[in-house]
Design a protein around this motif. Structure first.
Motif, PDB file in Angstrom:
ATOM      1  N   TRP A   1      42.618 -11.521 -81.992  1.00  0.00           N
ATOM      2  CA  TRP A   1      43.827 -11.640 -81.283  1.00  0.00           C
ATOM      3  C   TRP A   1      44.348 -10.798 -80.493  1.00  0.00           C
ATOM      4  N   LEU A   2      44.210  -9.466 -81.041  1.00  0.00           N
ATOM      5  CA  LEU A   2      44.448  -8.389 -80.198  1.00  0.00           C
ATOM      6  C   LEU A   2      43.441  -7.596 -79.668  1.00  0.00           C
ATOM      7  N   ALA A   3      42.370  -8.382 -79.334  1.00  0.00           N
ATOM      8  CA  ALA A   3      41.369  -7.670 -78.622  1.00  0.00           C
ATOM      9  C   ALA A   3      41.666  -7.038 -77.292  1.00  0.00           C
ATOM     10  N   GLU A   4      42.812  -7.713 -76.722  1.00  0.00           N
ATOM     11  CA  GLU A   4      43.538  -7.144 -75.300  1.00  0.00           C
ATOM     12  C   GLU A   4      44.769  -6.863 -75.504  1.00  0.00           C
ATOM     13  N   PRO A   5      45.250  -6.129 -74.892  1.00  0.00           N
ATOM     14  CA  PRO A   5      46.574  -5.634 -74.787  1.00  0.00           C
ATOM     15  C   PRO A   5      47.624  -7.085 -74.671  1.00  0.00           C
ATOM     16  N   LEU A   6      47.596  -7.791 -75.692  1.00  0.00           N
ATOM     17  CA  LEU A   6      48.527  -9.071 -75.657  1.00  0.00           C
ATOM     18  C   LEU A   6      50.015  -8.439 -75.682  1.00  0.00           C
ATOM     19  N   GLU A   7      50.373  -7.397 -76.135  1.00  0.00           N
ATOM     20  CA  GLU A   7      51.807  -6.746 -76.296  1.00  0.00           C
ATOM     21  C   GLU A   7      52.477  -6.593 -74.984  1.00  0.00           C
ATOM     22  N   GLN A   8      51.436  -6.406 -74.085  1.00  0.00           N
ATOM     23  CA  GLN A   8      52.045  -6.019 -72.865  1.00  0.00           C
ATOM     24  C   GLN A   8      52.341  -7.267 -71.784  1.00  0.00           C
ATOM     25  N   THR A   9      52.063  -8.558 -72.453  1.00  0.00           N
ATOM     26  CA  THR A   9      52.449  -9.767 -71.722  1.00  0.00           C
ATOM     27  C   THR A   9      53.859 -10.098 -72.277  1.00  0.00           C
ATOM     28  N   GLY A  10      54.310  -9.709 -73.245  1.00  0.00           N
ATOM     29  CA  GLY A  10      55.801 -10.209 -73.712  1.00  0.00           C
ATOM     30  C   GLY A  10      55.541 -10.905 -74.899  1.00  0.00           C
ATOM     31  N   GLN A  11      54.306 -11.327 -75.423  1.00  0.00           N
ATOM     32  CA  GLN A  11      54.034 -12.082 -76.542  1.00  0.00           C
ATOM     33  C   GLN A  11      54.837 -11.371 -77.684  1.00  0.00           C
ATOM     34  N   LYS A  12      55.752 -12.241 -78.277  1.00  0.00           N
ATOM     35  CA  LYS A  12      56.879 -11.748 -79.411  1.00  0.00           C
ATOM     36  C   LYS A  12      55.995 -11.421 -80.508  1.00  0.00           C
ATOM     37  N   GLN A  13      54.952 -12.091 -80.987  1.00  0.00           N
ATOM     38  CA  GLN A  13      54.511 -11.383 -82.191  1.00  0.00           C
ATOM     39  C   GLN A  13      53.466 -10.167 -82.007  1.00  0.00           C
ATOM     40  N   ALA A  14      52.885 -10.023 -80.731  1.00  0.00           N
ATOM     41  CA  ALA A  14      51.966  -8.913 -80.639  1.00  0.00           C
ATOM     42  C   ALA A  14      52.933  -7.848 -80.147  1.00  0.00           C
ATOM     43  N   GLU A  15      54.135  -7.997 -79.483  1.00  0.00           N
ATOM     44  CA  GLU A  15      55.128  -6.989 -79.236  1.00  0.00           C
ATOM     45  C   GLU A  15      55.643  -6.260 -80.512  1.00  0.00           C
ATOM     46  N   TRP A  16      56.093  -6.924 -81.508  1.00  0.00           N
ATOM     47  CA  TRP A  16      56.531  -6.148 -82.552  1.00  0.00           C
ATOM     48  C   TRP A  16      55.557  -5.680 -83.687  1.00  0.00           C
ATOM     49  N   ARG A  17      54.235  -6.375 -83.844  1.00  0.00           N
ATOM     50  CA  ARG A  17      53.143  -5.919 -84.631  1.00  0.00           C
ATOM     51  C   ARG A  17      52.402  -4.935 -84.194  1.00  0.00           C
TER      52      ARG A  17
END
Length: 385
Positions: free
Chosen positions: A170-186
């Motif tokens: 699920w983190l193979a791409e920079p998901l945190e840069q899209t504002g996704q809450k779980q990816a952002e803090w993890r």
């Protein structure tokens, strides 16, 4: 023992939070808990809406956890235990507030982001005589308990090799840069404390620890960050040396395409080997040395009492993630109700769950992995509790 439900509070787990709903469903499944209060978000309006959606008394939906701890401690019908499902960096201050208010704690993993914080919570829980559970839910799958029992009873002989892995994509791409809450803090080092090693690597370590039952003496590790711009590890590889001579390997990755939630373990001894996979949780592969591989099915012939007590439905019906969480909550409830009644209770040893002691050892494992990687993969003795 009182048949009344345990009054439960929750910190975190509001709108948009995956794990909070999992904990609530698990706690409700056996009707042994009643959620009566919560501080569901650091945003007061989000907390209010979350409490309203859960049909809670508005007076018991709080804007912050410190107010909640004080207010609930002052009530005759205040909560008996709190569930902590915040980002990792908030586990320690929230747990401390409720322990100081003489309330039991059920905390998501890793229990803290530093071993100093974990030791302080361990000491406080002991001083107050309070229960502190850590929700490593995979330890409560029936076939994990089956594997644990077989190892302890010597079915595998002398343990030689342990291989455990937890692969996700699920983190193979920079998901945190899209504002996704779980990816952002993890993927934020300040809030997560560790990337793949803290998030899923800690689960892999605890699964092996549960089944093998032997301490890791030393390890060498390599933390990797493959996604450009990411500030935290998204892959980890660890070699393990166990007490008694067994050797192991742990791999945890969040950048492995084709793997959704693929936790698996293989344990090999002088008399045979076991294999279990979370995505096929009702089956345990058992291969006695020199014999064909057998499939031991949850609830089927040959299952151990330790596995049967964790099962809910007959063999052939699927049990999985929520049920394992619920089984863990059930064992915690067994202890909480016994404490409420002032008794030890029959079967207390069988009602096993990870505690703050396990939580501390998990944080020490994470810190040792991080230290080894910083030293270029040097072999280091596992930090001790």
């Amino acid at each position: 023992m009182s048949a009344g439900r345990i009054r439960l509070g929750m910190v975190g787990g509001g709108e948009g939070a995956f794990i909070g709903a999992v904990h609530r469903h698990a706690a409700w499944l056996d009707n042994r808990y009643e959620l009566v209060a919560g501080a569901f978000s650091s945003n007061a309006e989000t907390s209010r809406r979350s409490g309203q959606a859960l049909d809670l008394d508005p007076a018991r939906v709080y804007a912050d956890y410190a107010h909640m701890a004080r207010a609930e401690a002052a009530r005759d019908d205040g909560i008996e235990a709190v569930v902590i499902v915040t980002p990792n960096h908030m586990h320690a201050p929230v747990a401390r507030a409720f322990l100081e208010a003489d309330m039991h704690v059920i905390c998501d993993k890793p229990v803290t982001t530093t071993s100093d914080d974990a030791r302080a919570l361990q000491a406080l829980a002991r001083e107050r005589g309070l229960l502190f559970a850590v929700t490593h839910n995979y330890s409560a799958y029936p076939m994990v308990r089956q594997a644990r029992a077989m190892v302890r009873e010597g079915a595998l002989g002398d343990i030689r090799v342990v291989q455990v892995e937890y692969a996700q994509d699920w983190l193979a791409e920079p998901l945190e840069q899209t504002g996704q809450k779980q990816a952002e803090w993890r993927t934020d080092p300040a809030r997560a404390g560790g990337g793949a090693i803290g998030d899923i690597g800690s689960h892999a370590w605890q699964l092996a620890d549960t089944i093998v039952g032997r301490p890791v003496e030393s390890l060498c590790a390599q933390l990797n960050t493959f996604v450009p711009g990411r500030a935290i590890d998204d892959d980890v590889q660890v070699l393990l040396r166990y007490a008694g001579g067994a050797r192991g390997m742990l791999w945890a990755s969040q950048v492995a395409p084709g793997h959704a939630n693929d936790l698996r373990i293989r344990v090999f001894g002088s008399k045979g080997g076991l294999e279990w996979r979370q995505q096929q949780p009702n089956e345990l592969l058992w291969t006695p040395l020199g014999e064909p591989t057998r499939i031991v099915e949850r609830g089927g012939p040959g299952t151990h009492a330790a596995a049967r007590r964790m099962s809910r439905v007959p063999a052939g019906h699927t049990e999985g993630y929520i049920e394992a969480f619920a089984a863990l909550y059930g064992d915690v409830a067994h202890h909480l109700l016994a404490r409420r009644a002032g008794i030890g209770g029959a079967g207390m040893d069988e009602a096993w769950f990870p505690t703050i002691d396990d939580g501390l050892r998990g944080v020490l494992f994470i810190e040792t992995v991080q230290a080894s990687s910083c030293e270029g993969g040097a072999w280091l003795a596992l930090l001790q509790s």
